[in-house]
Write a protein that holds these residues in place. Sequence first.
Motif, mmCIF file in Angstrom:
data_model
loop_
_atom_site.group_PDB
_atom_site.id
_atom_site.type_symbol
_atom_site.label_atom_id
_atom_site.label_comp_id
_atom_site.label_asym_id
_atom_site.label_seq_id
_atom_site.Cartn_x
_atom_site.Cartn_y
_atom_site.Cartn_z
ATOM 1 N N ASN A 50 49.298 34.703 41.093
ATOM 2 C CA ASN A 50 50.198 35.675 41.711
ATOM 3 C C ASN A 50 50.827 35.171 43.005
ATOM 4 O O ASN A 50 51.456 35.916 43.721
ATOM 5 C CB ASN A 50 49.443 36.970 42.001
ATOM 6 C CG ASN A 50 49.063 37.675 40.723
ATOM 7 O OD1 ASN A 50 49.882 37.835 39.831
ATOM 8 N ND2 ASN A 50 47.820 38.079 40.627
ATOM 9 N N ALA A 107 54.456 36.097 43.533
ATOM 10 C CA ALA A 107 54.681 37.530 43.691
ATOM 11 C C ALA A 107 54.412 38.001 45.108
ATOM 12 O O ALA A 107 54.963 38.994 45.545
ATOM 13 C CB ALA A 107 53.795 38.307 42.711
ATOM 14 N N LEU A 155 58.830 40.478 41.960
ATOM 15 C CA LEU A 155 57.720 39.931 41.172
ATOM 16 C C LEU A 155 56.389 40.583 41.530
ATOM 17 O O LEU A 155 55.433 40.514 40.758
ATOM 18 C CB LEU A 155 57.619 38.416 41.364
ATOM 19 C CG LEU A 155 58.784 37.607 40.796
ATOM 20 C CD1 LEU A 155 58.618 36.130 41.113
ATOM 21 C CD2 LEU A 155 58.897 37.832 39.298
ATOM 22 N N ALA A 206 55.686 43.610 41.421
ATOM 23 C CA ALA A 206 55.424 44.657 40.426
ATOM 24 C C ALA A 206 54.650 44.100 39.222
ATOM 25 O O ALA A 206 53.957 44.853 38.539
ATOM 26 C CB ALA A 206 56.732 45.286 39.962
ATOM 27 N N LYS A 207 54.746 42.801 38.983
ATOM 28 C CA LYS A 207 54.061 42.183 37.852
ATOM 29 C C LYS A 207 52.718 41.555 38.233
ATOM 30 O O LYS A 207 51.997 41.077 37.371
ATOM 31 C CB LYS A 207 54.953 41.109 37.235
ATOM 32 C CG LYS A 207 56.227 41.664 36.634
ATOM 33 C CD LYS A 207 57.063 40.574 36.029
ATOM 34 C CE LYS A 207 58.330 41.163 35.432
ATOM 35 N NZ LYS A 207 59.133 40.154 34.761
ATOM 36 N N THR A 225 48.931 41.037 39.003
ATOM 37 C CA THR A 225 47.711 41.715 38.578
ATOM 38 C C THR A 225 46.820 41.902 39.797
ATOM 39 O O THR A 225 46.864 41.123 40.744
ATOM 40 C CB THR A 225 46.962 40.898 37.513
ATOM 41 O OG1 THR A 225 46.692 39.596 38.035
ATOM 42 C CG2 THR A 225 47.782 40.783 36.244
#
Length: 79
Positions: free
Chosen positions: A9, A12, A39, A41-42, A44
């Motif tokens: 991540n 992101a 990004l 929002a995606k 984890t």
Amino acid sequence: GGVCAGEGNRVAMGKPRRDAQGNISRVDVERPDLERFPLFAKATHMDVVLGPGEFIYIPARCWHYVRALTTSVSLNFLF
């Protein structure tokens, strides 16, 4: 409570702030600006609530956010 976003991540979370040690994200994880950091929002995440006497190991380079739910003491070691 807290959030730990794994190594995958990194994008992101945005580029680190220049005024920091190079490891503080520009994303406000409680109120993310998804137009500026879409990004995120995606990404984890994992929510963890620790009880008295418990601890959590967070691996190196793992983005994390910590918020105390009650009065507490936090301790970290930078290896």
